[in-house]
Design a protein around this motif. Structure first.
Motif, mmCIF file in Angstrom:
data_model
loop_
_atom_site.group_PDB
_atom_site.id
_atom_site.type_symbol
_atom_site.label_atom_id
_atom_site.label_comp_id
_atom_site.label_asym_id
_atom_site.label_seq_id
_atom_site.Cartn_x
_atom_site.Cartn_y
_atom_site.Cartn_z
ATOM 1 N N ILE A 77 0.859 -1.190 0.000
ATOM 2 C CA ILE A 77 0.000 0.000 0.000
ATOM 3 C C ILE A 77 0.891 1.234 0.000
ATOM 4 C CG2 ILE A 77 -1.731 1.289 1.301
ATOM 5 C CD1 ILE A 77 -2.467 -1.409 2.687
ATOM 6 N N ARG A 164 0.299 -2.106 -4.750
ATOM 7 C CA ARG A 164 -0.945 -2.738 -5.195
ATOM 8 C C ARG A 164 -2.105 -1.742 -5.063
ATOM 9 N NH1 ARG A 164 -1.719 -8.575 -2.743
ATOM 10 N NH2 ARG A 164 0.194 -8.838 -3.925
ATOM 11 N N TYR A 165 -2.022 -0.887 -4.053
ATOM 12 C CA TYR A 165 -3.076 0.110 -3.812
ATOM 13 C C TYR A 165 -2.433 1.448 -3.487
ATOM 14 C CZ TYR A 165 -5.797 -4.124 -2.846
ATOM 15 O OH TYR A 165 -6.380 -5.345 -2.929
ATOM 16 N N LEU A 167 -3.453 5.064 -1.452
ATOM 17 C CA LEU A 167 -4.390 5.816 -0.616
ATOM 18 C C LEU A 167 -3.869 7.239 -0.494
ATOM 19 C CD1 LEU A 167 -4.853 3.136 2.216
ATOM 20 C CD2 LEU A 167 -6.202 3.405 0.104
ATOM 21 N N THR A 180 -12.869 9.555 -6.119
ATOM 22 C CA THR A 180 -12.501 8.410 -6.963
ATOM 23 C C THR A 180 -12.247 8.832 -8.408
ATOM 24 O OG1 THR A 180 -14.857 7.996 -7.252
ATOM 25 C CG2 THR A 180 -13.717 6.689 -5.574
ATOM 26 N N ILE A 300 -10.778 0.765 -9.100
ATOM 27 C CA ILE A 300 -11.018 1.854 -8.145
ATOM 28 C C ILE A 300 -12.392 1.676 -7.493
ATOM 29 C CG2 ILE A 300 -11.434 4.350 -7.958
ATOM 30 C CD1 ILE A 300 -9.113 4.728 -9.980
ATOM 31 N N LEU A 303 -12.107 -0.980 -4.880
ATOM 32 C CA LEU A 303 -11.432 -0.481 -3.678
ATOM 33 C C LEU A 303 -12.380 0.395 -2.859
ATOM 34 C CD1 LEU A 303 -8.901 -0.102 -1.912
ATOM 35 C CD2 LEU A 303 -8.125 1.659 -3.524
ATOM 36 N N LEU A 338 -3.220 2.108 -11.137
ATOM 37 C CA LEU A 338 -3.282 1.642 -9.750
ATOM 38 C C LEU A 338 -4.651 1.961 -9.150
ATOM 39 C CD1 LEU A 338 -0.852 0.539 -7.937
ATOM 40 C CD2 LEU A 338 -0.199 1.542 -10.124
ATOM 41 N N PRO A 339 -5.253 1.007 -8.425
ATOM 42 C CA PRO A 339 -6.472 1.344 -7.679
ATOM 43 C C PRO A 339 -6.137 2.425 -6.656
ATOM 44 C CG PRO A 339 -5.991 -1.022 -7.540
ATOM 45 C CD PRO A 339 -4.831 -0.372 -8.223
ATOM 46 N N THR A 340 -6.697 3.605 -6.855
ATOM 47 C CA THR A 340 -6.347 4.778 -6.050
ATOM 48 C C THR A 340 -7.588 5.322 -5.371
ATOM 49 O OG1 THR A 340 -4.552 5.330 -7.600
ATOM 50 C CG2 THR A 340 -5.363 7.113 -6.196
ATOM 51 N N LEU A 377 -6.531 -4.772 3.542
ATOM 52 C CA LEU A 377 -6.217 -4.858 2.110
ATOM 53 C C LEU A 377 -5.173 -5.945 1.908
ATOM 54 C CD1 LEU A 377 -6.061 -1.103 0.985
ATOM 55 C CD2 LEU A 377 -7.853 -2.787 0.493
#
Ligand code: ZN
Length: 378
Positions: A77, A164-165, A167, A180, A300, A303, A338-340, A377
């Motif tokens: 993360i 991977r994520y 934040l 998002t 996203i 997430l 990236l999933p943000t 996560l």
């Protein structure tokens, strides 16, 4: 596994911590002040089982702090917090002293984004102490977001490629909403060079750079298309030397916002392709897209749903906001795929103004949410 409800949060201690961070004013342009802010964070980490790397600044900007928790052998993360603010030194002693008024905590940069940075920092310290994170965590404290992240972008993107994520602790919106998606941002500089002349004695010989720029300004502003979510604006102008001189020089700065990458390319081309109306005036356009659009992907969305479930468990509803016009460092990581999740910081209002404040009532639930994200996560 510990339940969210078992984790105690020392709210008074957190408010005190936020006060210390806010009272260390740190405008982007003041390298020494931003570095002092990093010293403070590093000191607050003293004795914790974390790895702290200080990356040297350059081009007049301060350093960066990279704090790592957990085993670093897997993608994990990435947490992004900028610790620069838009407020000049002296704001604290003047218009915006740190103070509490009911649920509101006022102070320069408290909402954007020292409050949010402190929430994530507290959650990181807690999971580092408990050894409870599932994935390795890297918390990056950056010095230059408010001017478009000229030196930290490279580091953010390199860290994101190993994550991977992502934040982002930018402020929450409109009653605690997360972010998002964000528009992409372009910045351009336009210079017109004409022919100077005495405005009385030889008006015919002059070629006015300001007159030329007036055409260009209207052409640029006319590119705004609300239905497509495209806005253009000329935010700064300078030129001329005296009322009785046909001006040789004029300069403007242009801001472009777009919803998607295709519009970014199209409007970048249109602005860079501007031609002078008067063939005797030279026009030079530089710049381009600075932050790519942050578009809400399926990853996203997924997430967001995980964060919403965690928030419900803690006892609050976590909504997301419609695409916002303001960019952040989340734009870089979302554009990399990236999933943000952004806007995880403190709730409040008045970013960049003298009424900037965070809400005390948002500190505890959002710190818990950050901690639960770190702990779940995978
Ligand atoms: Zn910010």
């Amino acid at each position: 596994m510990t339940r969210a409800s078992d984790q105690t949060i020392d709210l008074g201690g957190m408010i005190e911590g936020i006060r210390r961070w806010v009272e260390n004013e740190s405008p982007t342009s003041n390298k020494a002040a931003v570095n002092r802010m990093l010293d403070l964070i590093a000191a607050d980490l003293d004795g914790l089982p974390v790895r702290v790397d200080r990356l040297g600044g350059r081009n007049g900007y301060a350093d960066m702090l990279r704090v790592g928790a957990g085993e670093a052998d897997a993608p994990g993360i990435l947490v992004l917090s900028h610790i620069d603010t838009v407020h000049p030194i002296g704001t604290l002693a003047g218009a915006l002293p740190f103070r509490r008024d009911g649920d509101r905590l006022y102070g320069p940069g408290l909402y954007d984004m020292k409050g949010g940075a402190y929430l994530a920092f507290t959650a990181l310290c807690a999971v580092a102490r408990a050894g409870s994170a599932r994935l390795p965590i890297v918390h990056l404290f950056t010095p230059d977001e408010e001017v478009g992240s000229p030196i930290s972008r490279e580091v953010i993107e390199a860290e994101a490629r190993q994550a991977r994520y992502v934040l982002v602790t930018e402020p929450a919106r409109d009653g605690g909403k997360v972010v998002t998606s964000r528009k992409g941002v372009g910045r351009f500089e336009v210079t017109a060079t004409g022919v100077p002349a005495h405005s009385g004695g030889s008006h015919r010989k002059g070629r006015s750079a300001i007159k030329e720029m007036a055409h260009q300004i209207l052409a640029i502003e006319a590119m705004t298309d609300y239905t497509r979510g495209v806005t253009t604006s000329v935010g700064m102008i300078s030129g001329g030397t005296a009322a009785n001189v046909i001006p040789q020089h004029c300069h403007i700065s242009v801001d472009l916002r777009v919803r998607d990458a295709a519009a970014g390319r199209e409007f970048e081309q249109r602005i860079l392709g501007l031609k002078s109306v008067d063939p005797d005036v030279k026009l030079k356009v530089t710049g381009g897209m600075n932050r790519p659009p942050f578009e809400k992907s399926a990853a996203i969305e997924a997430l967001l749903r995980r964060a919403q479930a965690l928030a419900r468990d803690i006892g609050f509803e976590l909504a997301d906001t419609v695409m916002t016009g303001g960019g952040s460092d989340g734009n870089f990581t979302a554009a990399l795929g990236l999933p943000t999740l952004d806007g995880l910081g403190i709730d409040g209002d008045g970013a960049h103004t003298e009424r900037e404040h965070g809400l005390v009532s948002s500190i505890e639930p959002r710190t818990r949410l950050m901690r639960r994200l770190f702990e779940t996560l995978e």
